[in-house]
Design an enzyme around this catalytic site. Structure first.
Site, PDB file in Angstrom:
ATOM      1  N   GLN A  77      -5.635   0.284  -0.583  1.00  0.00           N
ATOM      2  CA  GLN A  77      -6.266  -0.694   0.307  1.00  0.00           C
ATOM      3  C   GLN A  77      -6.744  -0.060   1.607  1.00  0.00           C
ATOM      4  OE1 GLN A  77      -7.074  -3.622  -0.599  1.00  0.00           O
ATOM      5  NE2 GLN A  77      -5.753  -4.035  -2.354  1.00  0.00           N
ATOM      6  N   LYS A  96     -12.055  -0.652  -6.132  1.00  0.00           N
ATOM      7  CA  LYS A  96     -11.889  -1.424  -4.904  1.00  0.00           C
ATOM      8  C   LYS A  96     -12.843  -0.938  -3.808  1.00  0.00           C
ATOM      9  CE  LYS A  96      -6.922  -2.174  -5.724  1.00  0.00           C
ATOM     10  NZ  LYS A  96      -6.809  -3.560  -6.171  1.00  0.00           N
ATOM     11  N   CYS A 105       0.981  -9.124  -7.195  1.00  0.00           N
ATOM     12  CA  CYS A 105       1.653  -7.898  -7.651  1.00  0.00           C
ATOM     13  C   CYS A 105       2.586  -7.338  -6.590  1.00  0.00           C
ATOM     14  CB  CYS A 105       0.656  -6.821  -8.069  1.00  0.00           C
ATOM     15  SG  CYS A 105      -0.326  -7.292  -9.465  1.00  0.00           S
ATOM     16  N   HIS A 151       3.044  -2.749  -3.432  1.00  0.00           N
ATOM     17  CA  HIS A 151       2.464  -3.273  -4.671  1.00  0.00           C
ATOM     18  C   HIS A 151       3.355  -2.799  -5.827  1.00  0.00           C
ATOM     19  CE1 HIS A 151      -0.523  -3.418  -7.972  1.00  0.00           C
ATOM     20  NE2 HIS A 151      -1.208  -4.270  -7.228  1.00  0.00           N
ATOM     21  N   ASP A 172       0.076   5.414  -0.740  1.00  0.00           N
ATOM     22  CA  ASP A 172      -0.710   4.502  -1.568  1.00  0.00           C
ATOM     23  C   ASP A 172      -1.877   4.038  -0.697  1.00  0.00           C
ATOM     24  OD1 ASP A 172      -1.914   2.362  -2.768  1.00  0.00           O
ATOM     25  OD2 ASP A 172      -0.061   1.305  -3.270  1.00  0.00           O
TER      26      ASP A 172
HETATM   27  C1  PLP Z   1      -1.702  -1.573  -2.202  1.00  0.00           C
HETATM   28  C2  PLP Z   1      -2.097  -1.435  -3.646  1.00  0.00           C
HETATM   29  N1  PLP Z   1      -1.594  -0.432  -4.372  1.00  0.00           N
HETATM   30  C3  PLP Z   1      -1.929  -0.248  -5.657  1.00  0.00           C
HETATM   31  C4  PLP Z   1      -2.804  -1.083  -6.305  1.00  0.00           C
HETATM   32  C5  PLP Z   1      -3.094  -0.839  -7.747  1.00  0.00           C
HETATM   33  O1  PLP Z   1      -4.408  -0.559  -7.982  1.00  0.00           O
HETATM   34  P1  PLP Z   1      -4.942  -0.423  -9.462  1.00  0.00           P
HETATM   35  O2  PLP Z   1      -4.689  -1.740 -10.122  1.00  0.00           O
HETATM   36  O3  PLP Z   1      -6.382  -0.127  -9.296  1.00  0.00           O
HETATM   37  O4  PLP Z   1      -4.181   0.673 -10.092  1.00  0.00           O
HETATM   38  C6  PLP Z   1      -3.362  -2.144  -5.598  1.00  0.00           C
HETATM   39  C7  PLP Z   1      -4.310  -3.061  -6.260  1.00  0.00           C
HETATM   40  O5  PLP Z   1      -4.187  -4.237  -6.319  1.00  0.00           O
HETATM   41  C8  PLP Z   1      -2.997  -2.322  -4.238  1.00  0.00           C
HETATM   42  O6  PLP Z   1      -3.496  -3.334  -3.535  1.00  0.00           O
END
Ligand code: PLP
Lengths: 119, 426
Positions: free
Chosen positions: B198, B221, B383, B119, B195
């Protein structure tokens, strides 16, 4: 839907007076517009694009619409009126798709006029 | 097995949306149960005051609630020590915190190893360090969309200071063996960051067992509110690192020319924190624990298995999907396209013959029609633009499942997809 399925003016104007590529960074939609100008009027306009039905159909409609139109008129196409003229209701995010071609055309004309001035 | 229809009754928004609405954008954010909403209301109605400040009882109540939430979260990911839980806004902020603090120690030609499926929030913060001459390297994927472990071994060098990897991909649904990768990273002397945005919401995650140095996730989430997220970090590392933001809460004493800092984790929590967010997250953790994270994972695995089966049965013309077919390493994320629309190549635009009209249906059209059919999915690059480029697509549509989704939602998705092809197919 007709314009989506069978877009008009798909391609490149030969010996184009101006060419511009417009890109929507949010969805990656891309449109290239080429125009030919004669006597201060757009004598031909074509597009090539990748994008959703709205952006592509809009490019098809727009290139139809501006053929024979004076540059100054085309430069001042009103965005709200243009969207109304498409005859479909669009949400705010889809309006951007429809306006991609309009922005491309306006930039295209600007580029052309800049080129003329510096001649 | 979970009973999603029963679960749905705990979520007020489904009353508004009705029984025939399929919310399939859970990878973006989840819906919130009554209990979470109530917990936050109750905080404001009964306990509102600032934390760590007042000597009065009301402030102690607020502080207790805030710190109890830290303990809940700590237990939830088996962190062993609640001081290892730092509250932040979201995953993005957690990784930015790491880029800022860990980044200070890096120097020219040091390397950070990530993967092509990350992401943007696990890419861009590390790119900031390129100013110092730090290089970013990407692990590529196998044809089955799992991480290429040979490539990882190849790209892991003595210069690799940080390895940062998504446990579960928000596009492909690929679940990576972070325990194994952590071992490899540590043997190399690299700091290991996970990270978990998910993964924590969707499967049991044990930070101690993974042996992650840092692990980041977002409350929103996982049934919690927006604006609260978690950075787990090993105590010794958190203790050693410099602080991130400066201000109130994070200091021990402030003099005119310098300050001393509070202990971990307060050292990283400058300013008045998101107290009601922590309270809401605590309630969300209660909800998930009552269901059991094993059960949550089983449920989503069933839905993705059912989806892949439907895909084969329905035979929607030109339907292409992305991600591992082996559901052991696949989360409840289903990214697809109807015909593949590759990005326009600027070089091809030079000559007319170079560019054919695309036969594919654009993901925006797909998601708009799905919306008309009461199926909420997201379209775009999600993203993860480097991944879209790797897949050579402008965008994809994505259905992502959670505890309240059912096989009927999957059926509805495919029924509407058939209509999409009828309307837009050329
Ligand atoms: C794999 C992953 N990392 C990071 C994020 C970023 O999350 P946040 O927007 O809550 O900071 C997301 C969210 O879409 C994600 O799917």
């Amino acid at each position: 839907m007709d314009h989506y399925r069978n877009p008009h003016n798909y391609g490149i104007v030969q010996n184009a007076a101006s060419k511009i590529i417009e890109y929507n960074p949010v969805c990656g939609d891309t449109i290239q517009i080429t125009i030919r100008v004669e006597n201060g009027k757009i004598s031909d306009a074509k597009f090539i694009g990748r994008g959703c039905s709205i952006s592509q159909a809009s490019a098809s409609i727009l290139t139809d619409m501006v053929k024979g139109m004076p540059l100054e008129e085309a430069k001042n196409i009103d965005e709200d009126k243009y969207i109304k003229s498409l005859g479909i209701t669009l949400g705010p995010s889809r309006e951007k798709c429809a306006l991609l071609a309009v922005n491309a055309l306006k930039k295209c004309i600007k580029d052309y006029q800049k080129g003329e001035e510096s001649k | 097995m979970l009973s999603p229809l029963q679960i749905k009754k705990d979520f007020p928004i489904f009353e508004r949306l009705g029984p025939d609405y399929s919310y399939l954008d859970n990878a973006a954010t989840s819906q919130k149960p009554y209990s979470v909403i109530r917990a936050m209301e109750e905080f404001y109605e009964l306990h509102n005051s600032n934390v760590h400040r007042g000597i009065y009882r009301l402030s102690e109540e607020a502080t207790n609630l805030y710190e109890k939430s830290r303990e809940k979260v700590s237990d939830f990911i088996n962190s062993k020590d609640s001081r290892q839980i730092v509250f932040v806004r979201n995953t993005t902020e957690a990784i930015n915190l790491l880029s800022y603090t860990l980044g200070r120690e890096l120097k020219k030609d040091d390397e950070i190893l990530i993967t092509i499926l990350e992401h943007h929030s696990n890419i861009v913060p590390w790119q900031f360090l390129s100013e110092k001459g730090v290089k970013l390297r990407y692990v590529m994927l196998n044809p089955d969309m799992t991480l290429d472990m040979d490539d990882l071994q190849r790209k892991l060098t003595k210069k690799t200071r940080i390895v940062s990897i998504a446990q579960s991909s928000n596009v492909l649904g690929t679940i990576s063996d972070v325990k194994e990768i952590g071992k490899i990273a540590h043997e190399n002397g690299s700091t290991f960051v996970v990270d978990a945005a998910q993964s924590v919401p969707h499967m049991p995650v044990d930070a101690t067992d993974i042996d992650a140095d840092f692990l980041a996730f977002s409350g929103h989430k996982m049934l919690g509110p927006t604006g609260i997220g978690v950075l787990y970090g090993k105590y010794d590392l958190l203790d050693r690192m410099p602080p991130f933001m400066g201000g109130g809460e994070m200091i021990s004493a402030v003099y005119q020319d310098h300050s001393t800092y509070a202990d971990v984790p307060q050292k990283y929590e400058a300013g008045t924190p998101n107290i009601e967010g922590a309270v809401g997250l605590s309630s969300a953790v209660d909800y998930l624990r009552a269901l059991g994270m094993d059960q949550v994972r089983e449920h989503e695995k069933d839905l993705i298995e059912y989806t892949l089966k439907k895909e084969e049965e329905h035979n929607v013309p030109d339907l292409i999907s992305y991600g591992p077919r082996n559901t052991e390493v696949r989360s409840g994320v289903y990214c697809f396209n109807i015909g593949e629309m590759s990005p326009l190549n600027i070089n091809d635009l030079a000559h007319e013959e170079g560019v054919q009209m695309s036969q594919a249906i654009h993901p925006h059209d797909v998601s708009e029609m799905l919306d008309d059919g009461n199926v909420a999915v997201r379209s775009g690059h999600h993203c993860a633009m480097p991944l879209a480029e790797f897949l050579n697509v402008v965008a994809t549509s994505r259905a992502s499942y959670y505890i309240y989704n059912t096989r009927e939602d999957v059926d509805r998705l495919f029924n509407v997809l058939v209509k999409v092809v009828k309307k837009y197919g050329r």
